[in-house]
Enzyme design. Structure first.
Site, mmCIF file in Angstrom:
data_model
loop_
_atom_site.group_PDB
_atom_site.id
_atom_site.type_symbol
_atom_site.label_atom_id
_atom_site.label_comp_id
_atom_site.label_asym_id
_atom_site.label_seq_id
_atom_site.Cartn_x
_atom_site.Cartn_y
_atom_site.Cartn_z
ATOM 1 N N GLU A 248 0.879 -1.173 0.000
ATOM 2 C CA GLU A 248 0.000 0.000 0.000
ATOM 3 C C GLU A 248 0.911 1.215 0.000
ATOM 4 O O GLU A 248 1.528 1.538 1.018
ATOM 5 C CB GLU A 248 -0.885 0.016 1.254
ATOM 6 C CG GLU A 248 -1.752 -1.206 1.434
ATOM 7 C CD GLU A 248 -2.863 -1.325 0.411
ATOM 8 O OE1 GLU A 248 -3.004 -0.433 -0.450
ATOM 9 O OE2 GLU A 248 -3.585 -2.335 0.462
ATOM 10 N N CYS A 282 -2.491 8.737 2.826
ATOM 11 C CA CYS A 282 -2.142 8.395 1.440
ATOM 12 C C CYS A 282 -3.292 8.692 0.488
ATOM 13 O O CYS A 282 -3.081 8.886 -0.700
ATOM 14 C CB CYS A 282 -1.702 6.940 1.344
ATOM 15 S SG CYS A 282 -2.825 5.830 2.191
HETATM 16 P P1 NAD Z 1 10.072 7.107 4.315
HETATM 17 O O1 NAD Z 1 9.939 6.731 2.900
HETATM 18 O O2 NAD Z 1 11.422 7.250 4.910
HETATM 19 O O3 NAD Z 1 9.295 6.059 5.256
HETATM 20 C C1 NAD Z 1 7.978 5.659 5.015
HETATM 21 C C2 NAD Z 1 7.721 4.463 5.939
HETATM 22 O O4 NAD Z 1 8.532 3.379 5.525
HETATM 23 C C3 NAD Z 1 8.101 4.701 7.387
HETATM 24 O O5 NAD Z 1 7.149 4.073 8.217
HETATM 25 C C4 NAD Z 1 9.471 4.037 7.553
HETATM 26 O O6 NAD Z 1 9.686 3.531 8.854
HETATM 27 C C5 NAD Z 1 9.383 2.901 6.585
HETATM 28 N N1 NAD Z 1 10.650 2.542 5.987
HETATM 29 C C6 NAD Z 1 11.564 3.379 5.439
HETATM 30 N N2 NAD Z 1 12.608 2.676 4.947
HETATM 31 C C7 NAD Z 1 12.349 1.367 5.199
HETATM 32 C C8 NAD Z 1 13.030 0.146 4.913
HETATM 33 N N3 NAD Z 1 14.205 0.113 4.241
HETATM 34 N N4 NAD Z 1 12.462 -1.001 5.318
HETATM 35 C C9 NAD Z 1 11.273 -1.014 5.956
HETATM 36 N N5 NAD Z 1 10.582 0.096 6.238
HETATM 37 C C10 NAD Z 1 11.100 1.277 5.859
HETATM 38 O O7 NAD Z 1 9.298 8.454 4.465
HETATM 39 P P2 NAD Z 1 8.753 9.246 5.706
HETATM 40 O O8 NAD Z 1 9.409 10.585 5.727
HETATM 41 O O9 NAD Z 1 8.731 8.460 6.970
HETATM 42 O O10 NAD Z 1 7.264 9.376 5.220
HETATM 43 C C11 NAD Z 1 6.945 10.204 4.140
HETATM 44 C C12 NAD Z 1 6.584 9.444 2.911
HETATM 45 O O11 NAD Z 1 6.139 8.133 3.219
HETATM 46 C C13 NAD Z 1 5.419 10.148 2.262
HETATM 47 O O12 NAD Z 1 5.844 10.887 1.162
HETATM 48 C C14 NAD Z 1 4.453 9.062 1.892
HETATM 49 O O13 NAD Z 1 4.551 8.760 0.514
HETATM 50 C C15 NAD Z 1 4.928 7.835 2.587
HETATM 51 N N6 NAD Z 1 3.968 7.330 3.562
HETATM 52 C C16 NAD Z 1 2.891 6.715 3.069
HETATM 53 C C17 NAD Z 1 1.967 6.197 3.932
HETATM 54 C C18 NAD Z 1 0.739 5.509 3.414
HETATM 55 O O14 NAD Z 1 -0.226 5.385 4.139
HETATM 56 N N7 NAD Z 1 0.763 5.000 2.181
HETATM 57 C C19 NAD Z 1 2.153 6.320 5.301
HETATM 58 C C20 NAD Z 1 3.292 6.968 5.781
HETATM 59 C C21 NAD Z 1 4.221 7.448 4.890
#
Ligand code: NAD
Length: 488
Positions: A248, A282
């Protein structure tokens, strides 16, 4: 006032701390509210072993008994809703009533999937006399799941519900910034009597945990919610061992506002929705394409309502929008606003970060934003909206479909033919007309294109957690099988 929970890992039915911790902050005050244990290799190995033995017990538990236990845990979470909501507001910042709604929504996910657990039917396929073909649905095994920080309770609930209802065990790495929702879920399942090892909860360094768990043989499904970039990376990792994924991912939801609706009512409603969860959803409506005949009253009503959104500490009465969850969001939104402004976009309201502690950012409305502005392509994941006029439905549809994202889309219209055309042509997994709600427990939720793979919720959500086994059962021994394999 309820206590913020003690932060621990939950592995093999017991709670544990680790020597290394990371601080958890209150985004409204930037104060430290807890220390979160960081899982080490040994903790992950223990979780894998626990999940394997948990799976053996859980897959042999009848669907009815699984459902009863899940419902018992959901009842406990409902009873504890105020305590859980308080912890969520403290660590995430959202207003307390929204946190409470989130807890109830998380419970609904469990309750729905508990029902679905009992309807994982197979088929009896019409066949020749003497042979019977069957399909049966069996749980895939141990799930490695990763949930984000925007909904600390309902995001992990989705994944835990799907796994447990279908008979899988799960190791979930919930969000380090907002651990309390997942901890409360684990606590409720522990108190409800879930066998040890079926549910395991870890925190730590996300990339280290995912790169350690995903290649393991025991892991039979990877479920992730987060950004498209991280989802793509995890999918590539899973592909090396042919492990299926449920993804997702990000969105950049378009809203088509047709000329036949009440411009002011739709504008006010859109602004209020944009403020929900400080835009960190999202499915948050972000790119508004408004028929030019009602553009001005719509944009004016939107901006007026956005400017009136009461922002503050989510614990305070009457607050409609809390801070964003972390400093990264402030920087990302600021950069998008500055870029759009420099390319000629109008800022109808917001766009200036207030002074003082806390990660506050106002609802910001950009108008007449040129296509080359970054915000037209990059998901803001914050309280930022773009309103552009369109001169035809064709143009609005083209704008809506212009991005690689395809999670949620919306339209306002009362014209049945227009609604029908839009529901056919907008490239998203969830399309909503005259409502900005995109996801409830009883319908499937998920994206197309770069917004992910698979669905959570509804009848479809459980499919990822099971595998179909085909059974061919001949009633008598096949004494002289033909060499060619042709049917005797
Ligand atoms: P990010 O891309 O660093 O992290 C997003 C999520 O992924 C976080 O929960 C993080 O802990 C996890 N994550 C990051 N790298 C990972 C890895 N290598 N393995 C496993 N998990 C990992 O970004 P952020 O600054 O935390 O969040 C912002 C972006 O994340 C937004 O632009 C949005 O697109 C996305 N986001 C989407 C949702 C959703 O509901 N689809 C929720 C939260 C964040």
């Amino acid at each position: 006032m309820p206590d913020y929970p003690e932060l621990k890992l939950y592995i093999g039915g017991t709670w544990r701390k680790t020597a290394e911790t990371i601080p958890v902050l209150n985004p409204a005050t930037e104060e430290v509210i807890g220390q979160l244990p960081v899982a080490q290799r040994q903790d992950l190995d223990d979780a894998l072993e626990a999940a394997e033995s948990g799976f053996r017990i859980w897959r042999a538990t009848s669907p009815r008994d699984r459902a009863e236990l899940i419902l018992r845990a959901a009842r406990l979470m409902r009873e504890r809703a105020d305590e859980i909501a308080y912890a969520i507001t403290l660590e995430h910042g959202k207003p307390l009533p929204q946190a409470r709604m989130e807890v109830i929504r998380g419970c609904e996910f469990f309750e729905w999937d508990a029902g679905e657990a009992q309807r994982l039917y197979g088929h009896v396929v019409p066949s020749s006399p003497g042979i019977r073909y069957l399909t049966i649905q069996q749980p895939v095994g141990t799930v490695a799941a990763f949930s984000p920080w925007n909904f600390p309770m309902s995001q992990p609930a989705r994944k835990i519900a799907g796994a447990l209802a279908s008979g899988c065990s799960i190791i979930i790495k919930a969000a380090e910034e907002t651990p309390a929702g997942a901890i409360h879920i684990a606590r409720a399942f522990h108190d409800a009597g879930l066998p040890a090892g079926v549910l395991n909860l870890v925190f730590g360094v996300p990339s280290e945990i995912s790169s350690y768990l995903i290649p393991k043989d025991q892991v039979r499904l990877v479920a992730f919610t987060g950004s498209t970039a991280v989802g793509t990376h995890l999918t590539e990792m899973a592909a090396r061992s042919m492990t299926p994924v449920l993804m997702e991912l990000g969105g950049h939801a378009p809203v088509i506002v047709c000329g036949d609706v009440d411009a002011q009512a739709a504008g006010r409603m859109s602004a209020a929705r944009k403020a929900r969860n400080a835009g960190q959803v999202c499915t948050s409506p972000t790119r508004f394409f408004v028929d030019s005949s009602i553009y001005e009253p719509y944009a004016a009503a939107f901006a007026e309502r956005a400017a009136a959104v009461r922002i503050g500490n989510g614990m305070a009465d009457g607050v409609e929008m809390g801070p964003v969850a972390n400093h990264r969001r402030i920087e990302a939104i600021d950069a998008l606003v500055e870029d759009a402004r420099s390319r000629g976009a109008k800022v109808l309201t917001g766009g200036v970060r207030p002074n003082g502690p806390g990660y506050f950012y106002p609802v910001t409305v950009l108008a007449e934003v040129p296509d080359d502005a970054r915000v037209m392509r990059e998901e803001p994941f914050g309280p930022l909206a773009v309103i552009n006029p369109t001169s035809s439905l064709d143009e609005a549809i083209a704008c809506a479909n212009a991005l690689p994202y395809g999670l949620a889309g919306y339209a306002f219209t009362h014209d049945a033919a227009t609604a029908d055309r839009l529901m056919n042509e907008i490239e998203v997994g969830n399309f909503s007309i005259n409502t900005l709600e995109a996801s409830v427990a009883e319908v499937p939720f998920g994206g197309v294109k770069a917004s992910g793979q698979g669905r959570e919720g509804g009848m479809e959500g459980m499919r990822h957690y099971v595998e179909v086994k085909t059974v061919s059962h001949r009633m008598e021994l096949e004494l002289e099988p033909t060499v060619s394999g042709a049917r005797a």
